[in-house]
Design an enzyme around this catalytic site. Structure first.
Site, PDB file in Angstrom:
ATOM      1  CB  CYS A 259       4.097   0.735  -0.508  1.00  0.00           C
ATOM      2  SG  CYS A 259       5.491   0.451   0.582  1.00  0.00           S
TER       3      CYS A 259
ATOM      4  CG  HIS B  12       7.033   4.239  -2.883  1.00  0.00           C
ATOM      5  ND1 HIS B  12       5.757   4.601  -2.541  1.00  0.00           N
ATOM      6  CD2 HIS B  12       7.549   3.621  -1.805  1.00  0.00           C
ATOM      7  CE1 HIS B  12       5.507   4.248  -1.301  1.00  0.00           C
ATOM      8  NE2 HIS B  12       6.588   3.648  -0.824  1.00  0.00           N
TER       9      HIS B  12
ATOM     10  CD  GLU C  19       4.853   6.596  -5.364  1.00  0.00           C
ATOM     11  OE1 GLU C  19       4.733   5.531  -6.002  1.00  0.00           O
ATOM     12  OE2 GLU C  19       5.036   6.615  -4.136  1.00  0.00           O
TER      13      GLU C  19
HETATM   14  N1  LIG Z   1       5.253   2.869   2.234  1.00  0.00           N
HETATM   15  C1  LIG Z   1       4.318   2.048   2.683  1.00  0.00           C
HETATM   16  O1  LIG Z   1       3.206   1.965   2.161  1.00  0.00           O
HETATM   17  C2  LIG Z   1       4.636   1.258   3.945  1.00  0.00           C
HETATM   18  C3  LIG Z   1       3.831   0.012   4.131  1.00  0.00           C
HETATM   19  C4  LIG Z   1       3.848  -0.547   5.560  1.00  0.00           C
HETATM   20  N2  LIG Z   1       3.343   0.418   6.479  1.00  0.00           N
HETATM   21  C5  LIG Z   1       5.238  -0.984   5.939  1.00  0.00           C
HETATM   22  O2  LIG Z   1       5.903  -0.317   6.695  1.00  0.00           O
HETATM   23  O3  LIG Z   1       5.692  -2.002   5.485  1.00  0.00           O
END
Ligand SMILES: NC(=O)CC[C@H](N)C(=O)O
Length: 368
Positions: free
Chosen positions: A253, A338, A340
């Site tokens: 992410c 994600h 996980e």
């Molecule tokens: N879940 C995350 O790692 C979010 C990544 C980043 N902060 C976004 O909003 O795109």
């Protein structure tokens, strides 16, 4: 009268676009402000409120009944409150689940965030979908445009990762490979997924210097998820690139977004973010579609991506955005979603296992 609503305190969500939504206040009696986002998961509210990626956000749930299976002791993603505030249609005060320990209302009081219940969450979602980045304030009274503008300004100046990254390194014992996680706001379940595969894991603050990380003798590196705009971390990307080029690396992410920055790329805001448990992504090498758990406002910009070094591995089926990257020559990979899961489907859990295989095989050979 709605049997779920027992609060006598009226609360208001005021959006910077001027709309005011009135409801009943639950949880901690605090004023909360931040970017208003929506989450479409039918379940997973406990993970969402504690996932550091949501830091500084007011999260509206589109599923109409929230809190019905309570809050337990094991599904938290961090020990700190993550979200700024929560907006729901119906808040269940009488949860039923064998693992439930307390209600969501009680958990919000303990964790320290307010809940606004009894509002038309679909209408808020429509506003967010039309308005893109929309700030709001959740309080016991409506706010003026000036007050919201001031909060927004303050919020934009903050580097959220600073507030959620650990301040000291910690090592979790395992018999297997040593994975160092750069903590940008790591979800607990990323740690759990690595430990479950037998790894020894050291989680380090995001500002940890390269020499200190090398001294830990890692077998692999994980750049975690985290809150905020990835561009705020650009100044660390030169040293992070050296790290990624020296050890097998996985980005998740925010970790994926900064991988593109490390190689000179850019990120951009999505019109209204991906937050939910059923976002389809296509693996380009096989054509297979996986259902994934997602939570992000930003996305890797296709234009300017270092195609000499990086290739796109996954794409979002709904909007075609980049959902995965892989280095062409080195064992470096990243995903926007994600693997996980938690909450959401674990259809892509093999990604963490594949990373570990690269740590065990390609990594050792490549750097020998
Ligand atoms: N879940 C995350 O790692 C979010 C990544 C980043 N902060 C976004 O909003 O795109």
């Amino acid at each position: 009268m709605d049997k779920h609503l027992q609060s006598n305190n009226t609360g208001f969500l005021t959006l910077e676009s001027g709309e005011v939504f009135a409801g009943k206040l639950y949880g901690a009696p605090l004023t909360s402000y931040g970017e208003v986002v929506f989450h479409t998961g039918m379940t997973g509210y406990q993970e969402v409120v504690s996932d550091p990626s949501f830091y500084g956000q007011i999260v509206t749930f589109t599923y109409p009944l929230i809190g019905n299976y309570g809050v337990n002791e094991i599904d938290y993603e961090s020990t700190q409150p993550a979200i700024s505030g929560m907006v729901v249609s119906q808040l269940c005060q009488n949860p039923s689940h064998f693992r439930s320990r307390i209600s969501l209302d009680a958990a919000a009081k303990q964790f320290g965030f307010p809940i606004l219940a009894g509002v038309d969450t679909r209408s808020i979602t429509q506003k967010v979908r039309q308005g893109g980045l929309l700030y709001g304030v959740l309080a016991d009274q409506p706010m003026t445009a000036e007050e919201i503008a001031l909060h927004k300004l303050r919020q934009e100046e903050r580097i959220f990762v600073e507030h959620v990254s650990r301040t000291r390194s910690i090592t979790y014992r395992g018999e297997g490979e040593h994975i160092v996680v750069i903590d940008l706001g790591m979800k607990h379940s990323i740690l759990q997924a690595l430990l479950k595969l037998g790894c020894k894991v050291t989680v380090v603050p995001y500002q940890t210097r390269m020499e200190e990380i090398r001294a830990l003798q890692p077998d692999g590196i994980v750049f975690s998820n985290g809150p905020g705009n990835p561009e705020q971390l650009r100044k660390y990307c030169r040293q992070w690139r050296k790290l990624a080029e020296a050890f097998p690396t996985l980005g998740i992410c925010l970790g994926h977004q900064i991988l593109s920055l490390m190689f000179g790329g850019q990120t951009e805001r999505l019109p209204f973010g991906h937050r939910g448990s059923n976002h389809p992504v296509k693996e380009l090498s096989t054509g297979k579609v996986y259902m994934t758990s997602q939570n992000h406002s930003y996305v890797v910009k296709e234009e300017g991506l270092d195609k000499q070094n990086l290739m796109v591995t996954y794409r979002n089926v709904n909007d075609g955005s980049v959902e995965g990257l892989r280095h062409i020559y080195l064992p470096i990979m990243s995903v926007q979603f994600h693997p996980e899961a938690h909450p959401g489907p674990d259809d892509t859990s093999h990604i963490i296992a594949t990373f570990l295989e690269s740590v065990q095989t390609i990594g050792a050979k490549h750097y020998a």
